[in-house]
Design a protein around this motif. Structure first.
Motif, PDB file in Angstrom:
ATOM      1  N   UNK A   1       0.701  -0.983  -0.175  1.00 54.07           N
ATOM      2  CA  UNK A   1       0.412   0.155   0.342  1.00 54.07           C
ATOM      3  C   UNK A   1       0.410   1.504   0.127  1.00 54.07           C
ATOM      4  N   UNK A   2       2.034   1.180   1.076  1.00 51.83           N
ATOM      5  CA  UNK A   2       2.736   2.291   1.227  1.00 51.83           C
ATOM      6  C   UNK A   2       3.879   2.697  -0.466  1.00 51.83           C
ATOM      7  N   UNK A   3       3.301   1.357  -1.273  1.00 48.65           N
ATOM      8  CA  UNK A   3       4.567   1.477  -2.593  1.00 48.65           C
ATOM      9  C   UNK A   3       3.623   1.885  -3.630  1.00 48.65           C
ATOM     10  N   UNK A   4       2.608   2.112  -3.544  1.00 45.48           N
ATOM     11  CA  UNK A   4       0.621   2.440  -4.189  1.00 45.48           C
ATOM     12  C   UNK A   4       1.064   4.016  -4.090  1.00 45.48           C
ATOM     13  N   UNK A  10       5.101  10.142  -7.130  1.00 45.07           N
ATOM     14  CA  UNK A  10       5.836  10.815  -8.226  1.00 45.07           C
ATOM     15  C   UNK A  10       5.141  10.853  -9.298  1.00 45.07           C
ATOM     16  N   UNK A  11       3.891   9.953  -9.563  1.00 41.51           N
ATOM     17  CA  UNK A  11       2.634  10.456 -11.126  1.00 41.51           C
ATOM     18  C   UNK A  11       2.522  11.670 -10.731  1.00 41.51           C
TER      19      UNK A  11
END
Length: 69
Positions: A1-4, A10-11
């Motif tokens: 979840x943290x990675x998403x 970033x996007x």
């Protein structure tokens, strides 16, 4: 979840930077830059709405008295 969440952040940053680039590319000022300027240099004034900002930019570029086609 943290990675998403990190990926979405970033996007979002890339989009903001590309948005400014494309506005400069076509000769339109960036509303985000305008808001940053107003906050930094004129905190006592109410900034224009996004619609007012772009209408004024278009009028100054293409409105009466402009020499562009």
């Amino acid at each position: 979840m943290v990675e998403i969440k990190a990926l979405f952040k970033k996007i979002k940053n890339i989009y903001k930077k590309s948005d400014r680039f494309f506005h400069l590319l076509v000769g339109m000022p960036s509303y985000d830059k305008y808001l940053e300027h107003m906050e930094k240099n004129h905190p006592d004034k109410i900034p224009k709405t996004q619609k007012e900002f772009f209408r004024e930019a278009q009028d100054s570029k293409y409105g009466p008295g402009s020499t562009k086609c």
